[in-house]
Design a protein around this motif. Structure first.
Motif, mmCIF file in Angstrom:
data_model
loop_
_atom_site.group_PDB
_atom_site.id
_atom_site.type_symbol
_atom_site.label_atom_id
_atom_site.label_comp_id
_atom_site.label_asym_id
_atom_site.label_seq_id
_atom_site.Cartn_x
_atom_site.Cartn_y
_atom_site.Cartn_z
ATOM 1 N N ILE A 195 0.892 -1.245 0.157
ATOM 2 C CA ILE A 195 -0.100 -0.127 0.033
ATOM 3 C C ILE A 195 1.027 1.133 0.107
ATOM 4 C CG2 ILE A 195 -1.927 1.333 1.337
ATOM 5 C CD1 ILE A 195 -2.620 -1.190 2.476
ATOM 6 N N VAL A 196 0.635 1.960 -0.679
ATOM 7 C CA VAL A 196 1.271 3.382 -0.999
ATOM 8 C C VAL A 196 0.287 4.594 -0.396
ATOM 9 C CG1 VAL A 196 2.492 4.990 -2.740
ATOM 10 C CG2 VAL A 196 2.665 2.727 -3.306
ATOM 11 N N ALA A 197 -0.737 4.484 -0.433
ATOM 12 C CA ALA A 197 -1.813 5.272 0.056
ATOM 13 C C ALA A 197 -3.009 4.500 0.178
ATOM 14 C CB ALA A 197 -1.712 6.517 -0.751
ATOM 15 N N GLY A 198 -3.462 4.723 1.342
ATOM 16 C CA GLY A 198 -4.904 4.069 1.322
ATOM 17 C C GLY A 198 -5.535 4.378 2.864
ATOM 18 N N ALA A 199 -6.408 3.402 3.470
ATOM 19 C CA ALA A 199 -6.980 3.668 4.434
ATOM 20 C C ALA A 199 -6.212 3.441 5.816
ATOM 21 C CB ALA A 199 -8.081 2.400 4.631
ATOM 22 N N ARG A 200 -6.372 4.734 6.534
ATOM 23 C CA ARG A 200 -5.485 4.793 7.730
ATOM 24 C C ARG A 200 -6.274 4.403 9.215
ATOM 25 N NH1 ARG A 200 -5.160 9.900 9.220
ATOM 26 N NH2 ARG A 200 -6.774 10.419 7.873
ATOM 27 N N GLY A 201 -5.401 3.883 10.159
ATOM 28 C CA GLY A 201 -5.836 3.514 11.388
ATOM 29 C C GLY A 201 -5.440 4.396 12.484
ATOM 30 N N PRO A 202 -5.415 4.290 13.699
ATOM 31 C CA PRO A 202 -5.138 5.071 14.737
ATOM 32 C C PRO A 202 -3.505 5.419 14.628
ATOM 33 C CG PRO A 202 -6.440 3.524 15.559
ATOM 34 C CD PRO A 202 -6.103 2.904 14.159
ATOM 35 N N GLY A 203 -3.051 6.561 15.058
ATOM 36 C CA GLY A 203 -1.701 6.635 14.896
ATOM 37 C C GLY A 203 -1.103 6.876 13.352
ATOM 38 N N GLN A 204 -2.058 7.275 12.586
ATOM 39 C CA GLN A 204 -1.671 7.453 10.976
ATOM 40 C C GLN A 204 -1.234 6.018 10.529
ATOM 41 O OE1 GLN A 204 -2.979 9.941 10.193
ATOM 42 N NE2 GLN A 204 -1.710 11.939 10.224
ATOM 43 N N SER A 205 -1.239 4.814 10.951
ATOM 44 C CA SER A 205 -0.501 3.696 10.575
ATOM 45 C C SER A 205 -1.528 3.192 9.064
ATOM 46 C CB SER A 205 -0.777 2.583 11.488
ATOM 47 O OG SER A 205 -2.106 2.253 12.072
#
Length: 323
Positions: A195-205
């Motif tokens: 993944i280069v750019a996509g859905a983020r979780g907590p802490g910008q992960s």
């Protein structure tokens, strides 16, 4: 060193115009002297103009421009400015009484970033034509200035999309290029599937759309993402093709979109690929052109997010570590 771009195809120039406050804009792919065109629409929520005339059974054989625009359905008004610019210069389909410029268009939904009450209009479309040149800016420009990806959880999980381009020249001198506006529901992945750019979780992960879909966590956020996506692209070649072959070129190029965006062609996207053929050289086998078109489109998609910049609290690929 010059970066490969769709404008390496003879007869093609590209212009951008945007509103930096409203975060919406227009990108126009100009072929003033005409190009045979086809289109392939795969997404479940498209917004388009003049796509029916690209059917091989219909009369008009060439287009003078393709408009890629923000603003959802409102942004289709930008095509009127492109028509005006072309008409003033004597370009278009000759109907005897006048020449009518043929300008298909497709939109992305970017109203959730910046302002929702400002969208591209005829003035902005005209300005994009004035700005058209052989050099193509990428990232957060033109129709990609308000683009985002990874919206399975709405804007809370989103990252920046944008505009990307790439090209390849074959041994016989024929060039195949692509330009894309990436505003996907899903993630953008590289050739290795990372993944280069996509859905983020907590802490910008970076968690990824696939993981969130499987977990069911993001299901309640689908309403936020419905209709707010779409990747729109133009692939072009300076080979000679008829409308049926141009349509097949657009169909094959969609494979590049599906390789670089996961998931692609969802009910929430309006994924649309136009194909242009400016007719300078004898065409190599269509299977060759189609395979290369898919490759250059996939590369352009990755470049779109790599070149984007953060805005409105939404990070870009350069801001988030790849897992």
């Amino acid at each position: 060193m010059k970066v490969p771009a769709i404008t390496d195809v003879q007869g093609v120039v590209v212009g951008h115009a945007a509103d930096a406050e409203a975060l919406t804009g227009v990108t126009v792919v100009l072929t003033p002297d005409g190009a045979v065109a086809g289109v392939d629409v795969r997404g479940g929520a498209p917004g388009t103009r003049e796509t029916d005339l690209l059917d091989p059974v219909n009369l008009v054989q060439q287009v003078n421009a393709v408009v890629l625009t923000g603003g959802s359905a409102f942004g289709l008004a930008a095509a009127t400015g492109v028509v005006s610019w072309l008409h003033e210069r004597g370009y278009g389909f000759d109907v005897g009484l006048t020449k009518v410029p043929i300008v298909p268009a497709a939109v992305i939904f970017d109203l959730g970033v910046g302002r929702a009450d400002v969208w591209p209009d005829a003035t902005m479309g005209y300005a994009a034509c004035i700005a058209a040149e052989a050099s193509v800016a990428e990232g957060s420009v033109g129709a990609g200035i308000g683009a985002t990806v990874g919206k399975v959880g709405g804007m809370a999980t989103a990252m920046r999309g944008g505009v990307g381009t790439w090209s390849e020249t074959l041994a016989n001198g024929v060039t195949v290029g692509a330009l894309v506006v990436v505003n996907a529901f899903g993630d953008v992945v590289d050739e290795q599937g990372r993944i280069v750019a996509g859905a983020r979780g907590p802490g910008q992960s970076l968690i990824g759309t696939g993981a969130l879909l499987r977990s069911g966590v993001a299901r309640q956020s689908f309403a936020d993402a419905t209709g707010q996506n779409t990747t729109i692209a133009v692939v072009a070649t300076d080979a000679r093709l008829d409308k049926a072959a141009a349509t097949r070129l657009a169909i094959m190029a969609q494979d590049g979109l599906a390789r670089a965006i996961r998931p692609a062609h969802s009910p929430f996207d309006g994924d649309t690929v136009f194909a242009l053929a400016t007719g300078i050289y004898d065409a190599p086998p269509l299977v060759t052109l189609g395979a290369v078109a898919a490759d250059v489109l996939a590369t352009a998609i990755v470049r779109a997010v790599q070149m984007a910049t953060a805005v409105a609290g939404i990070p870009a690929a350069r801001d988030v570590a790849t897992p």
